[in-house]
Design a protein around this motif. Structure first.
Motif, mmCIF file in Angstrom:
data_model
loop_
_atom_site.group_PDB
_atom_site.id
_atom_site.type_symbol
_atom_site.label_atom_id
_atom_site.label_comp_id
_atom_site.label_asym_id
_atom_site.label_seq_id
_atom_site.Cartn_x
_atom_site.Cartn_y
_atom_site.Cartn_z
ATOM 1 N N SER A 129 -6.553 3.170 -15.830
ATOM 2 C CA SER A 129 -7.194 2.630 -14.627
ATOM 3 C C SER A 129 -7.991 1.366 -14.932
ATOM 4 O O SER A 129 -8.167 0.517 -14.050
ATOM 5 C CB SER A 129 -8.102 3.687 -13.997
ATOM 6 N N ARG A 161 0.826 -1.205 0.000
ATOM 7 C CA ARG A 161 0.000 0.000 0.000
ATOM 8 C C ARG A 161 0.865 1.261 0.000
ATOM 9 O O ARG A 161 0.580 2.219 -0.716
ATOM 10 C CB ARG A 161 -0.930 -0.023 1.210
ATOM 11 N N ARG A 205 -5.870 -4.117 -11.761
ATOM 12 C CA ARG A 205 -6.686 -5.119 -11.086
ATOM 13 C C ARG A 205 -6.615 -4.927 -9.576
ATOM 14 O O ARG A 205 -5.525 -4.845 -9.003
ATOM 15 C CB ARG A 205 -6.193 -6.525 -11.448
ATOM 16 N N GLU A 206 -7.757 -4.824 -8.940
ATOM 17 C CA GLU A 206 -7.797 -4.719 -7.483
ATOM 18 C C GLU A 206 -7.724 -6.117 -6.886
ATOM 19 O O GLU A 206 -8.491 -6.999 -7.244
ATOM 20 C CB GLU A 206 -9.082 -4.017 -7.029
ATOM 21 N N LYS A 260 -6.712 -8.764 -3.316
ATOM 22 C CA LYS A 260 -6.736 -8.918 -1.862
ATOM 23 C C LYS A 260 -5.873 -10.110 -1.507
ATOM 24 O O LYS A 260 -5.960 -11.168 -2.144
ATOM 25 C CB LYS A 260 -8.170 -9.137 -1.373
ATOM 26 N N PHE A 278 -10.587 -8.592 -5.130
ATOM 27 C CA PHE A 278 -11.026 -7.687 -4.075
ATOM 28 C C PHE A 278 -12.519 -7.420 -4.209
ATOM 29 O O PHE A 278 -13.008 -7.058 -5.279
ATOM 30 C CB PHE A 278 -10.253 -6.368 -4.141
#
Length: 211
Positions: free
Chosen positions: A64, A1, A68-69, A71, A115
């Motif tokens: 954007s 992050r 890819r988001e 987790k 995510f």
């Protein structure tokens, strides 16, 4: 992050650095082709500035869409998690977290999954947010530094108008504006390394006096 925020911050200041020369070109060097007929649409300097902003935003939107988001889900058990957590240390020189070598890598095993944002009613989300101590600390810092942030609004909103009024239409206001992002790009890594052992709030406190 933290690495992702660093990339965002560098790209943002690179964009601000390039915006100055672009504005100078559009307002000083750009030759507006205006005819005798005033009913003909002309690409004026300020229309060209708006056009470059639109094109830049379209490029940002397209980029954007490729991001890819994700987790990270830990596959280890609770005991392994405690072991892994206790072995994590903070590198003061680089501001990063690392795991000691004497811990087996399987304790920190994780997998990447898609995510999915948490869902709930607006009331429950607001209630959870207002109950968090971090939110109130963050809000307090934002309120305290409002006047400091107004300096940047003066830099990009009122200073160009003042410069044109005082020094004429050919004054390179964009070049003057670019000084700030240039300083940020080169000095932020240096100051981050120099103040890595100082609490961030202390740095904000004394940094506001300089601002």
């Amino acid at each position: 992050r933290g690495f992702a925020f660093g990339i965002f911050y560098v790209v943002m200041n690179l964009a601000a650095l390039s915006a100055g020369p672009i504005v100078d070109y559009c307002t000083i060097s750009y030759d507006v082709k205006s005819g005798e007929d005033k009913d003909i649409w002309v690409l004026t300097s300020y229309r060209l500035i708006l056009l470059t902003g639109i094109i830049a935003n379209l490029i940002a939107v397209l980029i954007s869409l490729t991001i890819r988001e994700i987790k990270l889900e830990c596959e280890a058990g609770v005991d392994s998690l405690h072991t892994a957590a206790s072995s994590i240390s903070f590198d003061q020189d680089y501001g990063t977290l690392y795991q000691e070598e004497n811990v087996e890598s399987e304790t920190a095993a994780s997998k990447v999954s898609k995510f999915t944002p948490l869902r709930g009613s607006a009331w429950s989300i607001l209630k959870e947010t207002f109950a968090a101590d971090r939110f109130w600390r963050f809000l307090t810092v934002c309120i305290i530094t409002i006047n400091v942030r107004m300096v940047f609004r003066h830099l990009d909103a009122t200073l160009p108008k003042y410069s044109v009024r005082q020094f004429g239409d050919n004054f390179p206001k964009g070049a003057v504006y670019s000084i700030n992002p240039a300083i940020i790009i080169f000095l932020v890594p240096v100051m981050t390394a120099a103040t890595s052992k100082i609490d961030p709030l202390v740095c904000i406190h004394f940094g506001t006096y300089i601002s």
